[in-house]
Design an enzyme around this catalytic site. Structure first.
Site, PDB file in Angstrom:
ATOM      1  N   SER A  85      30.235  28.728  18.514  1.00  0.00           N
ATOM      2  CA  SER A  85      29.945  29.934  17.746  1.00  0.00           C
ATOM      3  C   SER A  85      29.888  31.199  18.588  1.00  0.00           C
ATOM      4  CB  SER A  85      28.619  29.758  17.000  1.00  0.00           C
ATOM      5  OG  SER A  85      27.587  29.375  17.895  1.00  0.00           O
ATOM      6  N   HIS A 139      22.348  34.733  18.023  1.00  0.00           N
ATOM      7  CA  HIS A 139      23.750  34.857  18.406  1.00  0.00           C
ATOM      8  C   HIS A 139      24.053  36.331  18.672  1.00  0.00           C
ATOM      9  CE1 HIS A 139      24.150  30.782  16.905  1.00  0.00           C
ATOM     10  NE2 HIS A 139      25.383  30.742  17.385  1.00  0.00           N
TER      11      HIS A 139
END
Length: 258
Positions: free
Chosen positions: A38, A240
Site C-alpha cells: 500500500s 499511510h
C-alpha cells in the site's frame, strides 16, 4: 549543379533523421514496473484507479510521468511478499529497465502492532516485539525470494527498494485521542528503524539500491505541524502517507537515488 545536388542530398538526410526520431525515441522508452504494498500503491493519497488503491498521486505514478516511461503499476494495498511472488512479478520480463518495490510491512504484522498501540489501556510492547521477531527471523528469507525472482525475470533492470518512514513525531499525544503515549511512539519508531535495516541489508545483498525515506519524513510525522502521514482516521487510510507524503517524501527520495 553539383552544389544543388549536394544541398538536396543533405536536406533529404536531415528530413529522414527527423522522420526517424520519434521511432528512435519510442525504442528508447523506459519500461518501468512498480511492485509492492500500500505504501507503493499510494493508499492514503486519494485519486484511486482500482480496488488495490493504486493512486495517480503515488510516487511510482509520479516517477513514470517524469520519465515518460512505459508504466506497469501492479503494487497493491495489503500485499505481502507472497502476493508479490504470486501476483506481481509476472509483470517483469527481460525488457524491463526499471523496477521499484516496497514490501515487508505486512509480512511482520506491523498493522497489528499499530492497532495494539492505539488501543486504550493495552500494552503494545508484546506486539511490537513480535513484529521485530518476524522482521529479523522470517522477513530476510522472504525478501530474498522476492528479490531473487525479480533479478531472474528482469536481469537487466535497475531495481530500487523503498523503505518505510517512522510514523510518529514522539513529542506529544495527539493521535487516537491521546491513547498512544510518547513512549509507545518512540518504541514504534525504533521498530521502524529495525525494519529499515533488515530491508536495506536484503536489498544490498542483491545489488539493489535501497531508498531510505526516513530523513524526508522527519518533521512531517504524525503529530507534527505538517504531517505527511494520516494518523487515526475514519475518513481515509490511517497510518499511510497522504498525497504530500508521496509527492514530497517518497518521490524526491526516489529521484535522488536515481
Amino acid at each position: 549543379m553539383d552544389r544543388l545536388r549536394r544541398s538536396a542530398t543533405i536536406a533529404a538526410a536531415a528530413l529522414a533523421m527527423l522522420l526517424l526520431a520519434p521511432a528512435a525515441a519510442q525504442a528508447q522508452q523506459t519500461e518501468y514496473v512498480a511492485l509492492g504494498d500500500s505504501y507503493s500503491s499510494g493508499s492514503g493519497a486519494g485519486s484511486y484507479t482500482d480496488a488495490c488503491q493504486r493512486s495517480t498521486r503515488a510516487h511510482p505514478a509520479l516517477l513514470a510521468a517524469e520519465l515518460g516511461a512505459e508504466f506497469t503499476f501492479v503494487a497493491c494495498g495489503g500485499a505481502t511478499t507472497a502476493d508479490v511472488l504470486a501476483e506481481q512479478v509476472q509483470a517483469l520480463d527481460a525488457g524491463t529497465d526499471l523496477v521499484t518495490i516496497g514490501i515487508g510491512g505486512n509480512d511482520i504484522g506491523w498493522t497489528d502492532a499499530v492497532i495494539a498501540c492505539i488501543t486504550p489501556f493495552q500494552n503494545c510492547t508484546p506486539a511490537i516485539e513480535e513484529a521485530e521477531r518476524k522482521a529479523t527471523q522470517e522477513l530476510p528469507a522472504r525478501l530474498d525470494a522476492v528479490y531473487t525472482e525479480i533479478a531472474t525475470r528482469a536481469p537487466d533492470a535497475e531495481v530500487y527498494v523503498t523503505g518505510y518512514p517512522r510514523l510518529f513525531a514522539a513529542r506529544n499525544t495527539c493521535d487516537a485521542l491521546g491513547s498512544i503515549s510518547i513512549a509507545e511512539q518512540v518504541r514504534m519508531n525504533q521498530g521502524a528503524d529495525l525494519l529499515a535495516g533488515v530491508i536495506q541489508a536484503a536489498a544490498e545483498d542483491h545489488g539493489f539500491t535501497y531508498v531510505d525515506v526516513r530523513d524526508e519524513f522527519t518533521g512531517h510525522e504524525i503529530c507534527s505541524r505538517t504531517p505527511w502521514l494520516h494518523g487515526f482516521t475514519l475518513f481515509d487510510v490511517p497510518y499511510h502517507p497522504n498525497a504530500a507524503g508521496q509527492a514530497s517524501g517518497y518521490y524526491p527520495a526516489l529521484l535522488g537515488a536515481l
